[in-house]
Design a protein around this motif. Sequence first.
Motif, PDB file in Angstrom:
ATOM      1  N   VAL A   1      -1.314   5.297 -15.042  1.00 34.57           N
ATOM      2  CA  VAL A   1       0.069   5.303 -14.571  1.00 34.57           C
ATOM      3  C   VAL A   1       0.559   3.881 -14.321  1.00 34.57           C
ATOM      4  O   VAL A   1       1.687   3.531 -14.674  1.00 34.57           O
ATOM      5  CB  VAL A   1       0.189   6.183 -13.299  1.00 34.57           C
ATOM      6  CG1 VAL A   1       1.574   6.112 -12.703  1.00 34.57           C
ATOM      7  CG2 VAL A   1      -0.194   7.619 -13.626  1.00 34.57           C
ATOM      8  N   ASN A   2      -0.289   3.040 -13.758  1.00 36.25           N
ATOM      9  CA  ASN A   2       0.120   1.676 -13.422  1.00 36.25           C
ATOM     10  C   ASN A   2       0.315   0.790 -14.649  1.00 36.25           C
ATOM     11  O   ASN A   2       0.979  -0.238 -14.568  1.00 36.25           O
ATOM     12  CB  ASN A   2      -0.905   1.033 -12.488  1.00 36.25           C
ATOM     13  CG  ASN A   2      -2.247   0.845 -13.167  1.00 36.25           C
ATOM     14  OD1 ASN A   2      -2.905   1.827 -13.505  1.00 36.25           O
ATOM     15  ND2 ASN A   2      -2.654  -0.393 -13.377  1.00 36.25           N
ATOM     16  N   ALA A   3      -0.226   1.145 -15.794  1.00 35.76           N
ATOM     17  CA  ALA A   3      -0.139   0.305 -16.995  1.00 35.76           C
ATOM     18  C   ALA A   3       0.949   0.744 -17.968  1.00 35.76           C
ATOM     19  O   ALA A   3       1.169   0.092 -18.989  1.00 35.76           O
ATOM     20  CB  ALA A   3      -1.491   0.269 -17.705  1.00 35.76           C
ATOM     21  N   LYS A   4       1.635   1.811 -17.663  1.00 32.35           N
ATOM     22  CA  LYS A   4       2.651   2.356 -18.570  1.00 32.35           C
ATOM     23  C   LYS A   4       3.691   1.301 -18.964  1.00 32.35           C
ATOM     24  O   LYS A   4       4.026   1.160 -20.145  1.00 32.35           O
ATOM     25  CB  LYS A   4       3.323   3.564 -17.916  1.00 32.35           C
ATOM     26  CG  LYS A   4       4.420   4.184 -18.734  1.00 32.35           C
ATOM     27  CD  LYS A   4       5.042   5.355 -17.970  1.00 32.35           C
ATOM     28  CE  LYS A   4       6.331   5.796 -18.593  1.00 32.35           C
ATOM     29  NZ  LYS A   4       6.982   6.846 -17.787  1.00 32.35           N
ATOM     30  N   ALA A   5       4.196   0.552 -18.018  1.00 35.60           N
ATOM     31  CA  ALA A   5       5.224  -0.460 -18.300  1.00 35.60           C
ATOM     32  C   ALA A   5       4.699  -1.541 -19.244  1.00 35.60           C
ATOM     33  O   ALA A   5       5.432  -2.011 -20.122  1.00 35.60           O
ATOM     34  CB  ALA A   5       5.739  -1.081 -17.007  1.00 35.60           C
TER      35      ALA A   5
ATOM     36  N   PHE B   1      -2.654  10.340 -16.276  1.00 37.64           N
ATOM     37  CA  PHE B   1      -2.475   9.468 -17.432  1.00 37.64           C
ATOM     38  C   PHE B   1      -1.183   9.814 -18.154  1.00 37.64           C
ATOM     39  O   PHE B   1      -0.619  10.892 -17.974  1.00 37.64           O
ATOM     40  CB  PHE B   1      -3.662   9.566 -18.399  1.00 37.64           C
ATOM     41  CG  PHE B   1      -3.837  10.926 -19.010  1.00 37.64           C
ATOM     42  CD1 PHE B   1      -3.208  11.261 -20.208  1.00 37.64           C
ATOM     43  CD2 PHE B   1      -4.611  11.890 -18.380  1.00 37.64           C
ATOM     44  CE1 PHE B   1      -3.360  12.522 -20.765  1.00 37.64           C
ATOM     45  CE2 PHE B   1      -4.770  13.152 -18.934  1.00 37.64           C
ATOM     46  CZ  PHE B   1      -4.137  13.472 -20.129  1.00 37.64           C
ATOM     47  N   VAL B   2      -0.752   8.877 -18.984  1.00 36.22           N
ATOM     48  CA  VAL B   2       0.441   9.058 -19.804  1.00 36.22           C
ATOM     49  C   VAL B   2       0.023   8.897 -21.258  1.00 36.22           C
ATOM     50  O   VAL B   2      -0.449   7.820 -21.647  1.00 36.22           O
ATOM     51  CB  VAL B   2       1.527   8.017 -19.452  1.00 36.22           C
ATOM     52  CG1 VAL B   2       2.759   8.203 -20.323  1.00 36.22           C
ATOM     53  CG2 VAL B   2       1.883   8.088 -17.967  1.00 36.22           C
ATOM     54  N   PRO B   3       0.172   9.943 -22.103  1.00 39.44           N
ATOM     55  CA  PRO B   3      -0.175   9.797 -23.518  1.00 39.44           C
ATOM     56  C   PRO B   3       0.851   8.888 -24.200  1.00 39.44           C
ATOM     57  O   PRO B   3       2.058   9.074 -24.035  1.00 39.44           O
ATOM     58  CB  PRO B   3      -0.113  11.224 -24.057  1.00 39.44           C
ATOM     59  CG  PRO B   3       0.689  12.006 -23.081  1.00 39.44           C
ATOM     60  CD  PRO B   3       0.636  11.291 -21.778  1.00 39.44           C
ATOM     61  N   MET B   4       0.346   7.902 -24.948  1.00 36.19           N
ATOM     62  CA  MET B   4       1.225   6.931 -25.595  1.00 36.19           C
ATOM     63  C   MET B   4       0.740   6.666 -27.020  1.00 36.19           C
ATOM     64  O   MET B   4      -0.428   6.884 -27.336  1.00 36.19           O
ATOM     65  CB  MET B   4       1.286   5.633 -24.789  1.00 36.19           C
ATOM     66  CG  MET B   4       1.769   5.841 -23.363  1.00 36.19           C
ATOM     67  SD  MET B   4       1.995   4.315 -22.430  1.00 36.19           S
ATOM     68  CE  MET B   4       3.625   3.831 -23.051  1.00 36.19           C
TER      69      MET B   4
END
Length: 148
Positions: free
Chosen positions: A115-119, A140-143
């Motif tokens: 979450v903290n690395a999304k940006a 987590f965010v799938p990217m």
Amino acid sequence: MKISRVTREDLEEVEGLVLSVSEQDVLPHFNEEGKSEFLSRVLPDIEKTLNRVNFYSVKLVSDGKLVGFSALRDGNYLTHLFVAKGIQGQGAGRLLLDHVLAQTFEKEISLRSSVNAKAFYLAYGFNVEGVESEFNGIRFVPMQLLRG
């Protein structure tokens, strides 16, 4: 700063870096189940990145000190990208990511961002490919990055 392949001799130092960064930046976003899951599964998985058949794993060293680690699996899935807290925001993450992605010709690169690395990944050019999810308490965010 110098980037080179990770070796078995680097394993303990890499695990220490990942744990240190995780304690400050990643684990605070997890519930107790997620913290336990991360520490019991994710950290031990770092050893798997030494398998050069499936992984391209590198370390970033500055003034003789390990300050970054990244691993790309099967040329299309970024499994790890960690930068020491003291140098975050100074281009080390971009340097590592540029390096590992230069090793593959794959057009689609996927990852599960903390979450903290999304940006960071959005600024690099990755797109969110679904909603924020949770697996055993790990958020987590799938990217995905599409390359031309």
